[in-house]
Design a protein around this motif. Structure first.
Motif, short mmCIF file in Angstrom:
data_model
loop_
_atom_site.label_atom_id
_atom_site.label_comp_id
_atom_site.label_asym_id
_atom_site.label_seq_id
_atom_site.Cartn_x
_atom_site.Cartn_y
_atom_site.Cartn_z
N LYS A 18 0.80 -1.23 0.00
CA LYS A 18 0.00 0.00 0.00
C LYS A 18 0.84 1.28 0.00
CE LYS A 18 -3.82 -2.35 0.26
NZ LYS A 18 -4.70 -2.45 -0.95
N ASN A 19 2.05 1.20 0.50
CA ASN A 19 2.89 2.40 0.63
C ASN A 19 4.34 2.00 0.34
OD1 ASN A 19 4.17 4.78 1.28
ND2 ASN A 19 3.23 4.99 3.31
N ARG A 64 6.15 4.02 -10.18
CA ARG A 64 5.13 5.02 -9.88
C ARG A 64 3.96 4.94 -10.87
NH1 ARG A 64 5.52 9.80 -7.00
NH2 ARG A 64 7.81 9.66 -6.96
N ASP A 71 -0.43 1.01 -7.44
CA ASP A 71 -1.72 1.61 -7.08
C ASP A 71 -1.68 2.39 -5.77
OD1 ASP A 71 -2.90 0.54 -9.34
OD2 ASP A 71 -3.53 -1.31 -8.31
N GLY A 72 -0.67 2.14 -4.93
CA GLY A 72 -0.63 2.77 -3.62
C GLY A 72 0.17 4.05 -3.57
N LYS A 73 0.48 4.49 -2.37
CA LYS A 73 1.31 5.67 -2.15
C LYS A 73 2.75 5.33 -2.53
CE LYS A 73 2.68 8.97 1.43
NZ LYS A 73 2.57 9.33 2.87
N PHE A 74 3.46 6.30 -3.12
CA PHE A 74 4.80 6.00 -3.63
C PHE A 74 5.69 7.23 -3.51
CE2 PHE A 74 8.05 5.68 -6.87
CZ PHE A 74 8.44 4.34 -6.81
N GLU A 75 6.92 7.02 -3.01
CA GLU A 75 7.88 8.11 -2.90
C GLU A 75 9.28 7.60 -3.24
OE1 GLU A 75 7.31 11.25 -2.35
OE2 GLU A 75 5.17 11.09 -1.88
N ASP A 114 7.66 7.01 9.26
CA ASP A 114 6.39 6.66 8.61
C ASP A 114 6.22 5.15 8.64
OD1 ASP A 114 4.12 6.33 7.15
OD2 ASP A 114 4.85 7.33 5.33
N THR A 141 3.78 3.42 8.15
CA THR A 141 2.82 2.86 7.19
C THR A 141 3.51 2.37 5.91
OG1 THR A 141 2.38 4.97 6.05
CG2 THR A 141 1.08 4.48 8.04
N ILE A 142 4.79 2.73 5.72
CA ILE A 142 5.54 2.21 4.57
C ILE A 142 5.68 0.70 4.72
CG2 ILE A 142 7.75 2.21 3.36
CD1 ILE A 142 8.14 5.11 4.33
#
Length: 337
Positions: A176-177, A198, A202-206, A229, A231-232
């Motif tokens: 998800k992250n 990216r 589908d999830g958060k990406f950095e 974080d 949640t990564i």
């Protein structure tokens, strides 16, 4: 602290003469080494022909990087088969790499294989090689720039496509992250991988930029980022040695984040088999080195152009997971995968 390893020097004497000297040393000592002006060494390979064509491989790889050891090993195998006098040199600094190419042109070698991690820096030296009638092929980095740069052929992985495949894989694993660790800012291949992820994830990406020459800093930054974080849940490294570093950092952070990596080593395959790393993406660096040197021999002896000078020759990506890692473990142990 900046601990970027020193660049390999390039022999100032003609490559052909250096290779012949190395061949004599080989017969006398069982070694195959080119002495350089700064005291470092470059591996040379010569087949039965002995007085064969001269090829210089110029990469952006750092000294001691296992990935580039595999590229070099593949190049040496092709050189030994084809009777090529091979010199391998490298410099992580783009201007230094460009000067190594210019040195090869001045030494009137028969062929050059190079990487395009920073394509703009290589544009001038490649043009000089073309004007001198020296064929140049690309490998590993710069798949989007090899044709415009005037290279004859290209061997490597399409990093954008590989990144998209990883993004899809992460979706399958229900991540998800995700965090994509880039250990060399501005490297077009690494940037393309993360951009590809990216695009499909589908999830958060950095992206997380670190100084790959300082392993302690890499580990510390990844650990701190995961703790900041929690949640990564997925971290993707862009090289085998960094994959192992990131796996240790994830353990230290103790947030439950999983790790994937590009590229293979024996240790990384073991980590995949042991479950510390979910999967690895293999671009087959040994094959990149082998094909790029062999291609120059084929071009000179038979006029062959792999891919017709239009399409790159892809060496990856392929996923190595816990289910199939055992099948490549032996090759990884031999230093060829």
């Amino acid at each position: 602290m900046n601990t970027r390893p020193p660049a390999h020097g390039f022999p100032r004497r003609p490559v052909r003469l250096a290779a012949l000297a190395a061949a004599v040393a080989l017969m006398a000592t069982g070694c195959s080494v080119f002495d350089t002006a700064d005291g470092s060494s470059d591996s040379g390979s010569a087949g039965a022909a002995g007085d064969g064509m001269s090829v210089v491989m110029v990469t952006h790889g750092g000294e001691g990087d296992i990935f580039w050891d595999r590229v070099k090993k593949g190049a040496e195998a092709a050189a030994a088969k084809d009777g090529i006098n091979l010199t391998y040199v490298s410099d992580a600094d783009p201007e230094g790499q460009a000067e190594l190419v210019r040195n090869a042109v001045r030494d009137k070698v028969d062929g050059i294989a190079l990487t395009l991690a920073k394509p703009q820096a290589m544009k001038g030296p490649v043009e000089e090689a073309r004007k001198a009638g020296i064929p140049v092929v690309g490998l590993n980095s710069g798949i989007d720039a090899w044709k415009s740069s005037g290279l004859l052929e290209y061997f490597g992985q399409d990093d954008g496509v590989a990144g998209q495949a990883v993004g899809n894989k992460l979706n399958e694993l229900k991540a998800k992250n995700a965090l994509c660790v880039i250990h060399e800012r501005g490297n077009v291949g690494l940037e393309a991988r993360c951009a590809g992820m990216r695009k499909t994830f589908d999830g958060k990406f950095e992206n997380l930029y670190v100084d790959g020459s300082d392993e302690r800093a890499v580990s510390g930054i990844v650990t701190a980022t995961l703790r900041q974080d929690p949640t990564i849940d997925e971290v993707v490294a862009n090289g085998a040695q960094y994959g192992l570093l990131v796996a240790e950092a994830a353990k230290k952070a103790n947030t439950g984040a999983r790790v994937a990596s590009f590229d293979l080593t024996e240790e990384l395959v073991g980590a995949v088999r042991g479950g510390d790393i979910q999967f690895a993406v293999d671009q087959q660096p040994y094959l990149q080195g082998y094909l790029s040197v062999d291609a120059l021999w084929l071009y000179r002896t038979n006029g062959n152009i792999s891919g017709g000078g239009v399409s790159p020759v892809l060496t990856g990506p392929a996923f190595v997971t816990k289910n199939n890692a055992a099948s490549v473990a032996e090759f990884a142990a031999n230093g060829t995968r």
